[in-house]
Enzyme design. Sequence first.
Site, mmCIF file in Angstrom:
data_model
loop_
_atom_site.group_PDB
_atom_site.id
_atom_site.type_symbol
_atom_site.label_atom_id
_atom_site.label_comp_id
_atom_site.label_asym_id
_atom_site.label_seq_id
_atom_site.Cartn_x
_atom_site.Cartn_y
_atom_site.Cartn_z
ATOM 1 N N GLU A 132 55.339 -49.118 -24.439
ATOM 2 C CA GLU A 132 55.858 -49.206 -25.800
ATOM 3 C C GLU A 132 56.349 -50.624 -26.075
ATOM 4 O O GLU A 132 56.543 -51.413 -25.134
ATOM 5 C CB GLU A 132 56.987 -48.199 -25.990
ATOM 6 N N GLY A 134 59.184 -51.685 -26.600
ATOM 7 C CA GLY A 134 60.436 -51.962 -25.894
ATOM 8 C C GLY A 134 60.495 -51.384 -24.506
ATOM 9 O O GLY A 134 61.568 -51.374 -23.888
ATOM 10 N N GLU A 248 45.750 -45.288 -9.964
ATOM 11 C CA GLU A 248 45.640 -46.372 -10.940
ATOM 12 C C GLU A 248 45.811 -47.726 -10.261
ATOM 13 O O GLU A 248 45.062 -48.677 -10.513
ATOM 14 C CB GLU A 248 46.691 -46.203 -12.032
ATOM 15 N N GLN A 285 32.878 -82.072 2.080
ATOM 16 C CA GLN A 285 33.718 -81.332 3.020
ATOM 17 C C GLN A 285 34.789 -80.518 2.307
ATOM 18 O O GLN A 285 35.047 -79.356 2.674
ATOM 19 C CB GLN A 285 34.378 -82.302 4.006
ATOM 20 N N GLN A 342 37.979 -74.399 -10.128
ATOM 21 C CA GLN A 342 38.105 -75.823 -9.808
ATOM 22 C C GLN A 342 36.801 -76.375 -9.261
ATOM 23 O O GLN A 342 36.387 -77.491 -9.616
ATOM 24 C CB GLN A 342 39.237 -76.019 -8.792
ATOM 25 N N LEU A 343 36.124 -75.609 -8.432
ATOM 26 C CA LEU A 343 34.867 -76.077 -7.848
ATOM 27 C C LEU A 343 33.740 -76.130 -8.872
ATOM 28 O O LEU A 343 32.748 -76.841 -8.673
ATOM 29 C CB LEU A 343 34.467 -75.178 -6.674
ATOM 30 N N GLY A 370 51.949 -51.655 -13.918
ATOM 31 C CA GLY A 370 53.238 -52.007 -13.335
ATOM 32 C C GLY A 370 53.172 -53.454 -12.878
ATOM 33 O O GLY A 370 52.281 -53.832 -12.107
ATOM 34 N N GLU A 373 56.130 -57.707 -10.003
ATOM 35 C CA GLU A 373 57.547 -57.717 -9.656
ATOM 36 C C GLU A 373 58.060 -56.295 -9.434
ATOM 37 O O GLU A 373 58.831 -56.022 -8.500
ATOM 38 C CB GLU A 373 58.359 -58.410 -10.752
#
Length: 387
Positions: A132, A134, A248, A285, A342-343, A370, A373
Amino acid sequence: MERDIYDDDHEAFRDLVRDFCKRHVTNEARERWDAAGEIDRATMRAAGEAGILGLSVPEELGGAGMLQDYRFRTVVSEETIAVGAGSLAGALGIQDDLAVPYLVHMGTAEQKQKWLPGMATGEILGALGMTEPGAGSDLRGIRTTAKKVDGGYLVNGAKTFISSGKTADMVVTFVKTGEGDRADAFSLLIVESGADGFDHGKTLHKMGFHGHDTAELSFSDVFVPDENLIGGVEGQGFVQLMMNLPLERLSIGVAAAAAAQAGLDWTIAYAKDREAFGERIIDFQNSRFQLAGAAATVDALWAYIDRALRAYKDGRLTPEEAAKVKFWATEREWEVLDACVQLHGGYGYMTEYPIARAFLDARVHRIYGGTNEIMREIVGRQLAGKR
């Protein structure tokens, strides 16, 4: 490193999924999905016809009857993500990992008969309404209420960030049916599209998953009949959510691993083909070192995921273990995909390249299901001996 979790039946099913992807996951299709902001119903029905949707739906109700073997769903995620169809993988996952399980595991006989055949064919699309404006990871903080009236409930409130929320024909909706925030104050109701007072709202514009719709939902005195109460028992919503959350979160871990694998494969191919300063990118390399690190990470990730898949199949995957899988897999995914972008250099920033789309899609993996954290809090509380 070779994986040993699949048998011949899974590999035969993989061929079926690959054939589906060859026929339905084209550049034109991806552009169409992104432009529309959703996966079209024809594609979802085609997935049903191909037998890659509704995998846990019992055979007598038109599904594949693969309830006890989630590895078939893993194959679908792997193969759709491998061809750069993250949005399609997400839509199939919402149907099979979030909406269908509440009916298969917890629905009444009547609810199963009404909804599951159509969900297996792709004629009926489902969604799960929890978050929701909030209340995100704090599920006890929701404000959407369902007041008991004669013959059913009147639902009032709002949901946001609902995947497949715009296209869903039915939304398994988490509501308050009691006072306070005790577990027995919550229930799950099926709210049907087209019900008076139910507004699917606007499609939300996201950083990634551009071809998979996400919407705001609002409920204004929406009448939901008693027969749409999941399981037919009021006050079981919180327990029902907790029962499905390990699946999930495992599904998110699987998607993360599949995306990391796909990103690595695309980048190896790119580095072998692209030249700079007269040499292939892969001949430098630093490029080889980066790819070697990513390859080892992906191997370790699959080993962890496969162990979790076995635990889930055997009924041993606890909420805490699923939380570990979710946060660890999604963080490793991010590390691998960041290195892969990046590569690719400047091309890695271009959304015409699948690595850029996968990178954008991956960011939400550490948030939904979820936040990571909260996943750490779940694990930490167990380690501290707290409930």
